[in-house]
Structure formats: structure tokens, C-alpha cells
Design a protein around this motif. Structure first.
Motif, PDB file in Angstrom:
ATOM      1  N   PRO A 134      43.442  44.159  31.254  1.00 19.71           N
ATOM      2  CA  PRO A 134      42.279  44.599  30.480  1.00 19.71           C
ATOM      3  C   PRO A 134      41.943  46.046  30.827  1.00 19.71           C
ATOM      4  O   PRO A 134      42.434  46.591  31.821  1.00 19.71           O
ATOM      5  CB  PRO A 134      41.183  43.653  30.978  1.00 19.71           C
ATOM      6  CG  PRO A 134      41.569  43.378  32.410  1.00 19.71           C
ATOM      7  CD  PRO A 134      43.074  43.347  32.422  1.00 19.71           C
ATOM      8  N   PRO A 135      41.079  46.679  30.034  1.00 20.54           N
ATOM      9  CA  PRO A 135      40.608  48.014  30.396  1.00 20.54           C
ATOM     10  C   PRO A 135      39.692  47.949  31.614  1.00 20.54           C
ATOM     11  O   PRO A 135      39.104  46.907  31.906  1.00 20.54           O
ATOM     12  CB  PRO A 135      39.846  48.466  29.149  1.00 20.54           C
ATOM     13  CG  PRO A 135      39.452  47.205  28.451  1.00 20.54           C
ATOM     14  CD  PRO A 135      40.546  46.227  28.739  1.00 20.54           C
ATOM     15  N   GLY A 136      39.573  49.054  32.329  1.00 20.20           N
ATOM     16  CA  GLY A 136      38.713  49.096  33.498  1.00 20.20           C
ATOM     17  C   GLY A 136      39.456  48.788  34.780  1.00 20.20           C
ATOM     18  O   GLY A 136      40.682  48.749  34.825  1.00 20.20           O
ATOM     19  N   GLU A 137      38.703  48.565  35.836  1.00 19.82           N
ATOM     20  CA  GLU A 137      39.281  48.259  37.138  1.00 19.82           C
ATOM     21  C   GLU A 137      39.837  46.837  37.145  1.00 19.82           C
ATOM     22  O   GLU A 137      39.267  45.934  36.526  1.00 19.82           O
ATOM     23  CB  GLU A 137      38.227  48.407  38.235  1.00 19.82           C
ATOM     24  CG  GLU A 137      37.633  49.807  38.334  1.00 19.82           C
ATOM     25  CD  GLU A 137      36.529  49.876  39.368  1.00 19.82           C
ATOM     26  OE1 GLU A 137      36.608  49.171  40.390  1.00 19.82           O
ATOM     27  OE2 GLU A 137      35.563  50.634  39.134  1.00 19.82           O
ATOM     28  N   VAL A 138      40.940  46.641  37.852  1.00 23.74           N
ATOM     29  CA  VAL A 138      41.575  45.326  37.923  1.00 23.74           C
ATOM     30  C   VAL A 138      41.938  45.019  39.375  1.00 23.74           C
ATOM     31  O   VAL A 138      42.468  45.883  40.078  1.00 23.74           O
ATOM     32  CB  VAL A 138      42.862  45.270  37.062  1.00 23.74           C
ATOM     33  CG1 VAL A 138      43.544  43.905  37.210  1.00 23.74           C
ATOM     34  CG2 VAL A 138      42.541  45.546  35.596  1.00 23.74           C
ATOM     35  N   ARG A 139      41.629  43.805  39.814  1.00 23.96           N
ATOM     36  CA  ARG A 139      42.085  43.305  41.108  1.00 23.96           C
ATOM     37  C   ARG A 139      42.894  42.039  40.849  1.00 23.96           C
ATOM     38  O   ARG A 139      42.621  41.307  39.890  1.00 23.96           O
ATOM     39  CB  ARG A 139      40.932  43.030  42.065  1.00 23.96           C
ATOM     40  CG  ARG A 139      40.071  41.838  41.669  1.00 23.96           C
ATOM     41  CD  ARG A 139      39.064  41.460  42.725  1.00 23.96           C
ATOM     42  NE  ARG A 139      39.670  41.110  43.985  1.00 23.96           N
ATOM     43  CZ  ARG A 139      40.204  39.920  44.267  1.00 23.96           C
ATOM     44  NH1 ARG A 139      40.225  38.966  43.350  1.00 23.96           N
ATOM     45  NH2 ARG A 139      40.708  39.671  45.451  1.00 23.96           N
ATOM     46  N   VAL A 140      43.887  41.791  41.697  1.00 21.22           N
ATOM     47  CA  VAL A 140      44.758  40.632  41.519  1.00 21.22           C
ATOM     48  C   VAL A 140      44.782  39.824  42.811  1.00 21.22           C
ATOM     49  O   VAL A 140      44.937  40.374  43.897  1.00 21.22           O
ATOM     50  CB  VAL A 140      46.193  41.071  41.151  1.00 21.22           C
ATOM     51  CG1 VAL A 140      47.101  39.857  41.014  1.00 21.22           C
ATOM     52  CG2 VAL A 140      46.190  41.879  39.854  1.00 21.22           C
ATOM     53  N   GLY A 141      44.633  38.503  42.668  1.00 25.40           N
ATOM     54  CA  GLY A 141      44.703  37.618  43.828  1.00 25.40           C
ATOM     55  C   GLY A 141      43.419  36.845  44.025  1.00 25.40           C
ATOM     56  O   GLY A 141      42.392  37.108  43.375  1.00 25.40           O
TER      57      GLY A 141
END
Length: 252
Positions: A43-50
Motif C-alpha cells: 500500500p502507499p505510505g509506511e509499511v512494516r512486515v512481520g
């Protein structure tokens, strides 16, 4: 204002886009993805995974990153993260909204068989057909592993890991799917029973129409309930309006 979206769905991506368009610099949006898909659509914007480490870990993240509002826009069957979100929001004193697309509704000619779990769905299959189109995702296939008399076509974005049925072909594909494409899948593989979760939405609904046209029974696994006391929005637009309300509250 900092918004954390627990995402991974099309609705979550759409919501992140709407917030960027409507709120601009007034809202910081962070989308969190579970990391179960190898190449997710970002998605647009900041992304964190986990993961966060359960409800306590999520509550800690909310406090540390000064999150003002939490939106659970995960898959309707992501039961664990939804309940963790409810507990974390309460602990961190952060407002929570669940974004849930409406479930599917059977129409005239549908041969639906509801089930409350994958295990219950597996128990129904021997009486309904022999060639199964399994569209419940790559998790939870152990429920069908003991059905050696049946043949399965399993469709998912990424390849599954065992345990899973011994007689199974894997179809790696990602929606949205077309009605003609779903008709072809049923014809080519001589499918005589479909298994699906009540995920809702238009991206994967054509398989239900194709099954109705072919007179094929459909085992539909009911979705888990939203945690008690959590407000629900049916569309990204409703969720964006909810965020707008909180922006107004903070700015006021």
C-alpha cells in the motif's frame, strides 16, 4: 495523527490510499503486513512486515510509536490478530475499528453447505463429491489430509507446506478472477464440489457463480465474529470517514 492499519487485504490498501489523498500530512499512515505472502502488493505510505509478538507486543508498539488509532483491516478469517488487536487497543487506550467487507449471500440455484470450521468442511466432502476445488488458502490444509479417496485442486498465492492431501494438484494464482476463468477451471479439472471461506468481496466471487451455473455444491466456511465491542466499517470509505472524525477530535 498516526494511524496503524493491520492490512494485507485490498480494502486495507484502498484505505491507505484514501487517507493519503484526503488527509495528506495531517495523518501518518503505517500499514502492517503479516509477511505470509512472498511478494505482497504494497500500500502507499509506511509499511512494516512481520508479527508484533501477540497482544502485549502490539500494545507496546502502539505506545512506542504513538499510534492514535488502530484499524484492523485484515482478512475476515484472521481471527488471532483481530482478537490481539482488540486486547492491545484496550491496553493502550487507542480507538479501534474493524474494516470487514460484507460476507457473501446465497442466491437462487446455489447449493451451499455451511460449515463452522475447516474440519467440519472436510467431514462434509465425501458425501458431496470426489474432485474438490479447494480455495481456502494454503493454511489449514491438514484438515483435508486424511481424505485419501478424494482428489483436490488447491489454489493459493504461494505454495503450501505439508501436511496436505496426498492426491492434490496446486494452482498458484492471485485474484481477482474472472467468471470465464473460473468456468474453465471447473471444466478442465472436472470439479464436482467447491470449498471456500466466506471471505466476501468481488475479487474471488466469480467461482460461486460458476459453481451455481454448473450445479456444483459449495461448502462455505463461516467467518469468525468480530470481537465484542469493536466498531465495524463495511467499506474503506466508511473507515476513512471514521479516521476523519478522530482527526477532527484531536485538532479540536
Amino acid at each position: 495523527m498516526h494511524i496503524l492499519i493491520l492490512g494485507g487485504t485490498g480494502e486495507a490498501r484502498r484505505l491507505a490510499g484514501l487517507l493519503h489523498e484526503a488527509q495528506g500530512p495531517a495523518v501518518r499512515v503505517t500499514s502492517s503486513l503479516a509477511g505470509r505472502v512472498a511478494e505482497p502488493r504494497l500500500p502507499p505510505g509506511e509499511v512494516r512486515v512481520g508479527g508484533f509478538g501477540g497482544a502485549e507486543g502490539l500494545a507496546r508498539w502502539l505506545r512506542t510509536h504513538q499510534v492514535d488509532a488502530l484499524i484492523d483491516a485484515t482478512h475476515p478469517f484472521a481471527r488471532t490478530i483481530s482478537f490481539n488487536a482488540a486486547h492491545a487497543a484496550t491496553a493502550a487506550h487507542v480507538p479501534l475499528l474493524a474494516l470487514r467487507r460484507p460476507g457473501w449471500v446465497p442466491g437462487e440455484g446455489d447449493r451451499w453447505h455451511p460449515a463452522d470450521s475447516l474440519d467440519e468442511a472436510a467431514a462434509l466432502l465425501p458425501a458431496l463429491g470426489r474432485r474438490v476445488f479447494l480455495t481456502t488458502g494454503r493454511m489449514g490444509l491438514a484438515a483435508f489430509a486424511g481424505l485419501d479417496a478424494l482428489w483436490f485442486l488447491m489454489r493459493s498465492v504461494d505454495a503450501p507446506e505439508p501436511p496436505y492431501p496426498a492426491r492434490m494438484e496446486v494452482l498458484l494464482d492471485r485474484g481477482p478472477f474472472t467468471l470465464e476463468g473460473e468456468r474453465e477451471v471447473l471444466r478442465t479439472h472436472r470439479i464436482d464440489v467447491l470449498v471456500t471461506k466466506d471471505s466476501g468481496g468481488a475479487a474471488t466471487a466469480p467461482k460461486l457463480t460458476a459453481a451455481r451455473e454448473a450445479g456444483i455444491p459449495v461448502v462455505v466456511v463461516r467467518r469468525p465474529p468480530v470481537p465484542d465491542g469493536v466498531s465495524v466499517a463495511a467499506t474503506p470509505e466508511e473507515a476513512a470517514a471514521w479516521v476523519g472524525h478522530w482527526v477532527g477530535q484531536l485538532s479540536g
